[in-house]
Enzyme design. Structure first.
Site, PDB file in Angstrom:
ATOM      1  N   GLY A   7      -7.757  -6.793  -8.184  1.00 13.17           N
ATOM      2  CA  GLY A   7      -8.615  -7.036  -7.018  1.00 13.17           C
ATOM      3  C   GLY A   7     -10.059  -7.225  -7.418  1.00 13.17           C
TER       4      GLY A   7
ATOM      5  N   ASP B 167      -0.967  -4.145 -10.100  1.00 15.06           N
ATOM      6  CA  ASP B 167      -1.350  -4.887  -8.895  1.00 15.06           C
ATOM      7  C   ASP B 167      -0.132  -5.672  -8.415  1.00 15.06           C
ATOM      8  OD1 ASP B 167      -4.522  -5.915  -7.965  1.00 15.06           O
ATOM      9  OD2 ASP B 167      -2.740  -6.757  -7.002  1.00 15.06           O
TER      10      ASP B 167
ATOM     11  N   THR C  67      -3.469  -9.591  -2.727  1.00 13.57           N
ATOM     12  CA  THR C  67      -4.830 -10.118  -2.538  1.00 13.57           C
ATOM     13  C   THR C  67      -5.573 -10.213  -3.867  1.00 13.57           C
ATOM     14  OG1 THR C  67      -5.716  -7.909  -2.072  1.00 13.57           O
ATOM     15  CG2 THR C  67      -5.070  -9.235  -0.178  1.00 13.57           C
ATOM     16  N   GLY C  68      -5.018  -9.630  -4.904  1.00 10.06           N
ATOM     17  CA  GLY C  68      -5.650  -9.703  -6.232  1.00 10.06           C
ATOM     18  C   GLY C  68      -5.310 -11.008  -6.936  1.00 10.06           C
TER      19      GLY C  68
ATOM     20  N   ASP D 163       4.031  -3.059  -7.126  1.00  9.47           N
ATOM     21  CA  ASP D 163       3.547  -2.650  -5.813  1.00  9.47           C
ATOM     22  C   ASP D 163       3.556  -1.120  -5.773  1.00  9.47           C
ATOM     23  OD1 ASP D 163       3.385  -2.027  -3.034  1.00  9.47           O
ATOM     24  OD2 ASP D 163       4.055  -4.075  -2.574  1.00  9.47           O
ATOM     25  N   VAL D 164       2.430  -0.507  -5.435  1.00 17.78           N
ATOM     26  CA  VAL D 164       2.379   0.975  -5.442  1.00 17.78           C
ATOM     27  C   VAL D 164       3.305   1.614  -4.422  1.00 17.78           C
ATOM     28  CG1 VAL D 164       0.135   1.568  -6.443  1.00 17.78           C
ATOM     29  CG2 VAL D 164       0.279   0.923  -4.011  1.00 17.78           C
TER      30      VAL D 164
ATOM     31  N   LEU E  41       7.019   4.415  -8.948  1.00 16.79           N
ATOM     32  CA  LEU E  41       6.189   4.101 -10.115  1.00 16.79           C
ATOM     33  C   LEU E  41       6.957   4.425 -11.400  1.00 16.79           C
ATOM     34  CD1 LEU E  41       2.831   5.588  -8.762  1.00 16.79           C
ATOM     35  CD2 LEU E  41       3.401   3.164  -9.053  1.00 16.79           C
TER      36      LEU E  41
ATOM     37  N   TYR F  22      -6.107   0.035   8.512  1.00 19.50           N
ATOM     38  CA  TYR F  22      -6.959   0.290   7.349  1.00 19.50           C
ATOM     39  C   TYR F  22      -7.636   1.659   7.481  1.00 19.50           C
ATOM     40  CZ  TYR F  22     -10.348  -0.625   3.635  1.00 19.50           C
ATOM     41  OH  TYR F  22     -11.100  -0.561   2.479  1.00 19.50           O
TER      42      TYR F  22
ATOM     43  N   ARG G  47     -14.672 -11.930   4.606  1.00 15.17           N
ATOM     44  CA  ARG G  47     -15.765 -10.963   4.687  1.00 15.17           C
ATOM     45  C   ARG G  47     -17.082 -11.694   4.935  1.00 15.17           C
ATOM     46  NH1 ARG G  47     -13.655  -6.484   0.337  1.00 15.17           N
ATOM     47  NH2 ARG G  47     -12.523  -8.146  -0.671  1.00 15.17           N
TER      48      ARG G  47
END
Ligand code: UDP
Length: 346
Positions: A31, A52, A56-57, A77-78, A82, A167, A208
């Site tokens: 990211g 990652d 979006t990264g 993907d977290v 893991l 978020y 943004r």
């Protein structure tokens, strides 16, 4: 808030000297912020493992580290289990989560899961590996704040069911999860509440305000101002933010810390600075304010000054010059049509 008692299992993976005895794991490594953090960590001598899912990264952000002996990247993907091998990490910077309002409001479920399930997986890993965790949190935990400037003691004013809640509440859950693991399992946690970080590697089209205004000025299109443009933000240049993250990981303070630039600007002021620096005199186009968009935001950074000896060093003009140079290059490489429209989120 009162910081939880220091945890007994703290392995001091990253001392104030910046020395790293065990590998450092960075989630969200490709990211905008994660990639700058990986650069600095590798520069400091750390062995870095970057994860990652590339939602979006971008791997291009990590191009400078490709093939480096002390950097390893894995697409992961977290929210998925893991790999056990990651237990060797002595410190984890948990940055994995979409951060642009336009993006996270298009993907609210993934956003919530990254902060909740993802943080849970990271904290379980840290428990098993006796690692220290730095959670990237956000000024959004204060919602549309009724206290100004925002101090860490303020509990916030968040709409729990609004379009930003995926978020805001996700990050609030991640903080709650960190302190639950600190209290119950003795995991050493650090929580950074980041305020509007910007700089090179923000992506044209990410929605943004900095990305939109710089891209619009350079392409001669009107600035898309939401509302009357008098809402405020406090913009912190990425090198300042990264410096704070490294200091926070190394310090003993376990309470949340605001990381941001206390200089507050209206959106109209930002547009004026971008206009001046790009010498592109595009007009303003006003459209309705997105739902629940915070009206004012400015960090109280006394905690960061006191416990980290940190404060921002890069002015808005200096930071924007670097950002504009990056956008000029990326827009020259990729024609404008290839970027997604910078539409308001709601
Ligand atoms: N904004 C704007 N025009 C844009 C993008 C954003 O006026 O093209 C405003 C937005 O409504 C908000 C502020 O700029 O008040 C900062 O928005 P951004 O999405 O960068 O981050 P936020 O702080 O809202 O997460």
């Amino acid at each position: 808030m009162t910081a939880p008692a220091a945890a007994s299992s703290d392995t001091q993976a990253s001392g104030p000297s910046g020395r790293h005895d065990r590998p450092v794991l960075v989630t969200g490594a490709a990211g905008f912020l994660g990639s700058h953090l990986c650069d600095r960590l590798v520069e400091s001598g750390a062995v870095v493992i970057g994860l990652d899912n590339l939602s979006t990264g971008h791997l291009t952000h990590l191009a400078g580290l490709r093939g480096h002996a002390r950097f390893h990247f894995e697409r992961h993907d977290v929210t998925e289990p893991l790999p056990q091998a990651l237990r060797e990490a002595g410190a984890v910077y948990n940055l994995a989560c979409p951060a642009s309002p336009a993006y996270y409001q298009r993907h609210p479920i993934d956003t919530l899961l990254a902060s909740t399930l993802g943080s849970w997986r990271v904290l379980e890993l840290a428990t098993a590996g006796r690692a220290r965790v730095l959670q990237a949190s956000t000024s959004e935990v204060y919602g549309d704040p009724e206290q100004h400037p925002q101090h860490e003691d303020y509990w916030g004013h968040v709409n729990p069911i609004g379009p930003r809640s995926c978020y805001d509440e996700g990050k609030r859950s991640a903080e709650a999860m960190c302190y639950a693991y600190a209290r119950e399992r003795g995991v050493p946690v650090r929580v950074a509440r980041l305020f509007n970080c910007y700089g090179p590697r923000l992506m044209p089209g990410d929605g943004r305000v900095v990305s939109n205004f710089v891209e619009q000025a350079l392409s001669g299109r009107p600035f898309t101002v939401y509302g009357d443009g008098r809402q405020t933000r406090s913009f912190c240049y990425v090198s300042d933010t990264v410096r704070a993250l490294l200091a926070l990981m190394a310090c003993d303070w376990e309470g949340p810390v605001n990381i941001g630039n206390p200089r507050e600007h209206t959106v109209l002021e930002l547009a004026a600075v971008v206009r001046t620096l790009t010498r592109c005199h595009v007009p303003m186009h006003f459209s309705p304010m997105p739902v629940d968009d915070p009206v004012r935001r400015r960090p109280d950074i006394e905690t960061a000054r006191r416990v980290l000896g940190w404060q921002p060093q890069v002015s808005l003009a200096q930071g924007l010059m670097q950002t504009i140079a990056f956008f000029r290059e990326s827009l020259a490489r990729q024609p404008m049509a290839e970027h997604s429209a910078a539409a308001p989120p709601a």
